[in-house]
Design a protein around this motif. Structure first.
Motif, PDB file in Angstrom:
ATOM      1  N   UNK A  46       0.831  -1.206   0.000  1.00 44.23           N
ATOM      2  CA  UNK A  46       0.000   0.000   0.000  1.00 44.23           C
ATOM      3  C   UNK A  46       0.865   1.255   0.000  1.00 44.23           C
ATOM      4  N   UNK A  47       1.949   1.241   0.779  1.00 47.30           N
ATOM      5  CA  UNK A  47       2.860   2.397   0.807  1.00 47.30           C
ATOM      6  C   UNK A  47       3.507   2.589  -0.550  1.00 47.30           C
ATOM      7  N   UNK A  48       3.965   1.487  -1.151  1.00 48.79           N
ATOM      8  CA  UNK A  48       4.612   1.571  -2.460  1.00 48.79           C
ATOM      9  C   UNK A  48       3.671   2.151  -3.507  1.00 48.79           C
ATOM     10  N   UNK A  49       2.434   1.628  -3.554  1.00 49.65           N
ATOM     11  CA  UNK A  49       1.475   2.109  -4.548  1.00 49.65           C
ATOM     12  C   UNK A  49       1.116   3.567  -4.303  1.00 49.65           C
ATOM     13  N   UNK A  50       0.980   3.954  -3.041  1.00 49.29           N
ATOM     14  CA  UNK A  50       0.648   5.347  -2.726  1.00 49.29           C
ATOM     15  C   UNK A  50       1.749   6.285  -3.197  1.00 49.29           C
ATOM     16  N   UNK A  51       2.996   5.929  -2.892  1.00 45.87           N
ATOM     17  CA  UNK A  51       4.127   6.767  -3.309  1.00 45.87           C
ATOM     18  C   UNK A  51       4.223   6.821  -4.826  1.00 45.87           C
ATOM     19  N   UNK A  52       4.033   5.667  -5.466  1.00 42.81           N
ATOM     20  CA  UNK A  52       4.126   5.607  -6.928  1.00 42.81           C
ATOM     21  C   UNK A  52       3.079   6.479  -7.588  1.00 42.81           C
ATOM     22  N   UNK A  53       1.826   6.357  -7.142  1.00 42.88           N
ATOM     23  CA  UNK A  53       0.737   7.129  -7.742  1.00 42.88           C
ATOM     24  C   UNK A  53       0.923   8.623  -7.493  1.00 42.88           C
ATOM     25  N   UNK A  54       1.414   8.983  -6.293  1.00 43.96           N
ATOM     26  CA  UNK A  54       1.621  10.397  -5.964  1.00 43.96           C
ATOM     27  C   UNK A  54       2.689  11.044  -6.841  1.00 43.96           C
ATOM     28  N   UNK A  55       3.653  10.245  -7.307  1.00 45.84           N
ATOM     29  CA  UNK A  55       4.747  10.807  -8.099  1.00 45.84           C
ATOM     30  C   UNK A  55       4.473  10.785  -9.602  1.00 45.84           C
ATOM     31  N   UNK A  56       3.359  10.190  -9.997  1.00 42.41           N
ATOM     32  CA  UNK A  56       3.049  10.120 -11.425  1.00 42.41           C
ATOM     33  C   UNK A  56       2.330  11.383 -11.885  1.00 42.41           C
ATOM     34  N   UNK A  57       2.563  11.756 -13.121  1.00 40.92           N
ATOM     35  CA  UNK A  57       1.908  12.925 -13.722  1.00 40.92           C
ATOM     36  C   UNK A  57       0.897  12.432 -14.756  1.00 40.92           C
ATOM     37  N   UNK A  58      -0.332  12.225 -14.306  1.00 40.12           N
ATOM     38  CA  UNK A  58      -1.351  11.672 -15.196  1.00 40.12           C
ATOM     39  C   UNK A  58      -1.775  12.667 -16.272  1.00 40.12           C
ATOM     40  N   UNK A  59      -1.402  13.927 -16.110  1.00 39.58           N
ATOM     41  CA  UNK A  59      -1.722  14.911 -17.149  1.00 39.58           C
ATOM     42  C   UNK A  59      -1.011  14.590 -18.450  1.00 39.58           C
ATOM     43  N   UNK A  60       0.098  13.854 -18.342  1.00 35.26           N
ATOM     44  CA  UNK A  60       0.862  13.526 -19.548  1.00 35.26           C
ATOM     45  C   UNK A  60       0.171  12.477 -20.407  1.00 35.26           C
ATOM     46  N   UNK A  61      -0.855  11.806 -19.865  1.00 31.65           N
ATOM     47  CA  UNK A  61      -1.515  10.758 -20.654  1.00 31.65           C
ATOM     48  C   UNK A  61      -2.977  11.077 -20.945  1.00 31.65           C
ATOM     49  N   UNK A  62      -3.362  12.341 -20.799  1.00 27.93           N
ATOM     50  CA  UNK A  62      -4.751  12.693 -21.109  1.00 27.93           C
ATOM     51  C   UNK A  62      -5.089  12.358 -22.558  1.00 27.93           C
ATOM     52  N   UNK A  63      -4.114  12.527 -23.456  1.00 27.33           N
ATOM     53  CA  UNK A  63      -4.357  12.216 -24.857  1.00 27.33           C
ATOM     54  C   UNK A  63      -4.362  10.714 -25.126  1.00 27.33           C
ATOM     55  N   UNK A  64      -4.030   9.923 -24.083  1.00 34.98           N
ATOM     56  CA  UNK A  64      -3.987   8.466 -24.242  1.00 34.98           C
ATOM     57  C   UNK A  64      -5.221   7.773 -23.670  1.00 34.98           C
TER      58      UNK A  64
END
Length: 253
Positions: free
Chosen positions: A167-185
């Protein structure tokens, strides 16, 4: 990869948004996403995490119903004698701080043993491996050695630490991702998820079920396959449990 090429995307984005996300799960798709992005697949990590999250839900929603449909269509019945294998003990072992500490120390040591294994694997030419790949090997070695020498292994504490760490790993991973970069995807990712789901369900029903034996056990295992293929091993167990709760126990599954 075909859908990715159709939308003029890097094929590695397609790989991580389908097989990488659904068969391997969010953690592995995040790890491989970093490798793919170094190779030029921008947005592979975000696409993999998003697709893996959807896959977890879809695997849970479809595994049980597909198995139920197979059971009803083939008029399958569970063996009543299998109920003797069922363990309905819902009691919980009280956690002990000494056992928790020893389990944590064991995990740390096992992880350290995986570092040289990962270093050796990285020396293999033409193969890219994520940073954690040595740890499953070291974990398998440590567990088998402990069982061979009858060493104490605290299942409950290990499971607790595993769940918290994930849970900690997934939380940290998701927090560091920039989902704005895949809006076109978003469109291509949805198409990939749907196609992967259809292919998984078809393979489960028309290949896995006959291969498993076309009996009740096979139907339950088919539900487990869908959970694994679209999400994780945890999904597989949950799918099988839901089927067995309705139709009867399967020791083989």
């Amino acid at each position: 990869m075909g859908v990715a090429n159709l939308f003029d995307l890097n094929p590695l984005v397609g790989v991580n948004a389908t097989a990488g996300a659904h068969v391997c799960g969010p953690g592995t798709s995040a790890a491989f996403g970093e490798i793919y992005e170094v190779l030029g697949a921008i947005g592979a990590s975000e696409a993999g995490i998003a697709s893996a999250t959807a896959g977890l839900a879809l695997g849970s929603l479809t595994g049980g119903p597909v198995a139920s449909l197979i059971i009803r269509c083939h008029k399958l019945k569970a063996d009543p004698t299998e109920e003797t294998f069922r363990n309905d003990d819902t009691s919980h072992v009280k956690l002990n701080k000494d056992r928790v500490f020893r389990s944590l120390a064991l995990i740390i040591i096992t992880g350290a043993l995986g570092i040289p294994i990962q270093a050796l694997l990285k020396m293999i030419p033409m193969i890219e491996v994520p940073y954690f790949i040595g740890m499953p090997f070291s974990g398998a070695i440590v567990r088998n050695v402990m069982e061979a020498f009858n060493m104490t292994f605290f299942e409950e504490e290990i499971s607790m630490i595993e769940s918290i760490s994930l849970e900690i790993f997934l939380s940290i991973t998701i927090m560091t991702l920039d989902f704005a970069t895949i809006l076109h995807l978003v469109g291509p990712i949805i198409i990939m998820i749907v196609l992967d789901l259809v292919a998984t369900l078809a393979f489960a029903a028309f290949v896995c079920f006959p291969a498993y034996g076309k009996d009740y056990d096979a139907a339950v295992m088919t539900a487990g396959f869908i959970g694994t293929a679209m999400g994780s091993g945890t999904n597989a167990i949950a799918n099988q449990q839901s089927v067995m709760n309705e139709f009867g126990y399967s020791h083989k599954a």
